[in-house]
Design a protein around this motif. Sequence first.
Motif, PDB file in Angstrom:
ATOM      1  N   VAL A 309      -0.035  -6.714   6.708  1.00  0.00           N
ATOM      2  CA  VAL A 309      -0.332  -5.285   6.919  1.00  0.00           C
ATOM      3  C   VAL A 309       0.943  -4.458   6.802  1.00  0.00           C
ATOM      4  O   VAL A 309       0.962  -3.397   6.152  1.00  0.00           O
ATOM      5  CB  VAL A 309      -0.996  -5.078   8.290  1.00  0.00           C
ATOM      6  N   MET A 310       2.022  -4.919   7.429  1.00  0.00           N
ATOM      7  CA  MET A 310       3.291  -4.187   7.342  1.00  0.00           C
ATOM      8  C   MET A 310       3.807  -4.162   5.908  1.00  0.00           C
ATOM      9  O   MET A 310       4.362  -3.153   5.455  1.00  0.00           O
ATOM     10  CB  MET A 310       4.319  -4.831   8.264  1.00  0.00           C
ATOM     11  N   LEU A 311       3.628  -5.266   5.170  1.00  0.00           N
ATOM     12  CA  LEU A 311       4.070  -5.300   3.775  1.00  0.00           C
ATOM     13  C   LEU A 311       3.280  -4.313   2.926  1.00  0.00           C
ATOM     14  O   LEU A 311       3.843  -3.611   2.080  1.00  0.00           O
ATOM     15  CB  LEU A 311       3.919  -6.722   3.234  1.00  0.00           C
ATOM     16  N   ALA A 312       1.970  -4.245   3.160  1.00  0.00           N
ATOM     17  CA  ALA A 312       1.147  -3.287   2.417  1.00  0.00           C
ATOM     18  C   ALA A 312       1.516  -1.854   2.773  1.00  0.00           C
ATOM     19  O   ALA A 312       1.568  -0.975   1.905  1.00  0.00           O
ATOM     20  CB  ALA A 312      -0.332  -3.542   2.713  1.00  0.00           C
ATOM     21  N   LEU A 313       1.799  -1.613   4.050  1.00  0.00           N
ATOM     22  CA  LEU A 313       2.210  -0.270   4.475  1.00  0.00           C
ATOM     23  C   LEU A 313       3.544   0.104   3.850  1.00  0.00           C
ATOM     24  O   LEU A 313       3.746   1.248   3.413  1.00  0.00           O
ATOM     25  CB  LEU A 313       2.303  -0.215   5.999  1.00  0.00           C
ATOM     26  N   GLN A 314       4.456  -0.850   3.772  1.00  0.00           N
ATOM     27  CA  GLN A 314       5.743  -0.593   3.132  1.00  0.00           C
ATOM     28  C   GLN A 314       5.557  -0.246   1.651  1.00  0.00           C
ATOM     29  O   GLN A 314       6.174   0.688   1.138  1.00  0.00           O
ATOM     30  CB  GLN A 314       6.655  -1.814   3.262  1.00  0.00           C
ATOM     31  N   ALA A 315       4.690  -0.999   0.974  1.00  0.00           N
ATOM     32  CA  ALA A 315       4.455  -0.736  -0.451  1.00  0.00           C
ATOM     33  C   ALA A 315       3.814   0.632  -0.660  1.00  0.00           C
ATOM     34  O   ALA A 315       4.013   1.266  -1.699  1.00  0.00           O
ATOM     35  CB  ALA A 315       3.559  -1.832  -1.030  1.00  0.00           C
ATOM     36  N   ALA A 316       3.048   1.116   0.326  1.00  0.00           N
ATOM     37  CA  ALA A 316       2.362   2.387   0.183  1.00  0.00           C
ATOM     38  C   ALA A 316       3.267   3.582   0.382  1.00  0.00           C
ATOM     39  O   ALA A 316       3.012   4.662  -0.179  1.00  0.00           O
ATOM     40  CB  ALA A 316       1.179   2.456   1.158  1.00  0.00           C
ATOM     41  N   VAL A 317       4.327   3.434   1.186  1.00  0.00           N
ATOM     42  CA  VAL A 317       5.139   4.608   1.536  1.00  0.00           C
ATOM     43  C   VAL A 317       6.557   4.560   0.972  1.00  0.00           C
ATOM     44  O   VAL A 317       7.306   5.522   1.148  1.00  0.00           O
ATOM     45  CB  VAL A 317       5.209   4.789   3.067  1.00  0.00           C
ATOM     46  N   THR A 318       6.943   3.475   0.318  1.00  0.00           N
ATOM     47  CA  THR A 318       8.276   3.418  -0.258  1.00  0.00           C
ATOM     48  C   THR A 318       8.179   3.247  -1.764  1.00  0.00           C
ATOM     49  O   THR A 318       7.149   2.864  -2.300  1.00  0.00           O
ATOM     50  CB  THR A 318       9.097   2.253   0.338  1.00  0.00           C
ATOM     51  N   SER A 320      10.760   1.512  -3.393  1.00  0.00           N
ATOM     52  CA  SER A 320      11.676   0.453  -3.764  1.00  0.00           C
ATOM     53  C   SER A 320      10.936  -0.664  -4.461  1.00  0.00           C
ATOM     54  O   SER A 320       9.785  -0.984  -4.131  1.00  0.00           O
ATOM     55  CB  SER A 320      12.385  -0.108  -2.504  1.00  0.00           C
ATOM     56  N   THR A 321      11.590  -1.295  -5.409  1.00  0.00           N
ATOM     57  CA  THR A 321      11.012  -2.450  -6.092  1.00  0.00           C
ATOM     58  C   THR A 321      11.264  -3.724  -5.307  1.00  0.00           C
ATOM     59  O   THR A 321      10.720  -4.784  -5.648  1.00  0.00           O
ATOM     60  CB  THR A 321      11.602  -2.607  -7.511  1.00  0.00           C
ATOM     61  N   ASN A 322      12.105  -3.664  -4.285  1.00  0.00           N
ATOM     62  CA  ASN A 322      12.398  -4.842  -3.478  1.00  0.00           C
ATOM     63  C   ASN A 322      11.426  -4.892  -2.312  1.00  0.00           C
ATOM     64  O   ASN A 322      11.553  -4.156  -1.364  1.00  0.00           O
ATOM     65  CB  ASN A 322      13.851  -4.806  -2.946  1.00  0.00           C
ATOM     66  N   ARG A 323      10.447  -5.765  -2.354  1.00  0.00           N
ATOM     67  CA  ARG A 323       9.404  -5.836  -1.333  1.00  0.00           C
ATOM     68  C   ARG A 323       9.720  -6.937  -0.342  1.00  0.00           C
ATOM     69  O   ARG A 323       9.924  -8.030  -0.689  1.00  0.00           O
ATOM     70  CB  ARG A 323       8.046  -6.090  -1.969  1.00  0.00           C
TER      71      ARG A 323
END
Length: 323
Positions: A309-318, A320-323
């Motif tokens: 969930v945190m990874l998906a939230l990070q991908a939604a609001v940032t 950066s290509t570094n996930r």
Amino acid sequence: MQAILKLLGAGRDPREAARALMLNLGVPVLAFALFLALWSASASRIQTSLGAVPGPAQVLTQAKALWDDHLADTKRRADFNARQEDRIRERLAEDPSYVPQRHAYTGKRTYVQQIGTSLVTVFAGFVLATMIAVPLGILAGSSRIVQAAINPMVQLFRPVSPLAWLPIVTLVVSAVYVTQGEPMFEKSFLISAITVTLCSLWPTLINTAVGVTSVERDLVNVGRVLQLPLSTRVRKIMLPSALPFIFTGMRLSLGVGWMVLIAAEMLAQNPGLGKFVWDEFQNGSSASLARIMVAVFTIGIIGFLLDRVMLALQAAVTFSTNR
């Protein structure tokens, strides 16, 4: 089949897509199947004070039993509330001036409800940790004086175990949180949540500070040249640039908080998964070990889902290509 492989491979060669699918899905499934086979073969040979170590079949049986208990308790709760409402309607029909008093169902919390309690507790501790860590991290990353001031405390308190924090938190909460009548929060909930906060804020604080210090100097200099207020520089320059670092720290903090919570609930007796494990250990029945292993798998699965969930939230609001 090739069309499916191309879809999974995002336009790559079907053979490469098949190899990638085997590596990312097939190998983990085979490894987990091997783990289950080894566990099943060796479990019955290990004897403990609670009996033989349960195999996958016994653990699955207890998981189903816990779910059935939850469904049965849900029905009992609904029946209790229905009977109570019927009695109130009958009493009001006899005496319209009667002021009804509704009583809460006092049955034992089910396993599913204890999972919900643990999630609420870890979320409360995680939110409080984030609210403390992110502003401190921004200050530390933007000011060498602040960084030098808080760095010794970070290095001092970061390795402290939750078992060391728990007695201190218990005493402080018991002395400070004194209420009249029905309290808004149970003390066990506050003790567990604050312990989670104290143990999980450090990764977010450190990563936020690193992210702010990693902001390109050209962007910082442009903000100074334009004489932007500090709040605007933080919102428009520092936070967007540091978001990937902040979310990395938040993911680490959430994982730490979830691990810490189980130990905190055991000792604070907060009615969550930690208390469930402790109660089953104290119970000592033939099914206790299998139920404890159900809790172990539940804790692991929930921890994995929280990270996703945190990874998906990070991908939604940032960006950066570094996930």
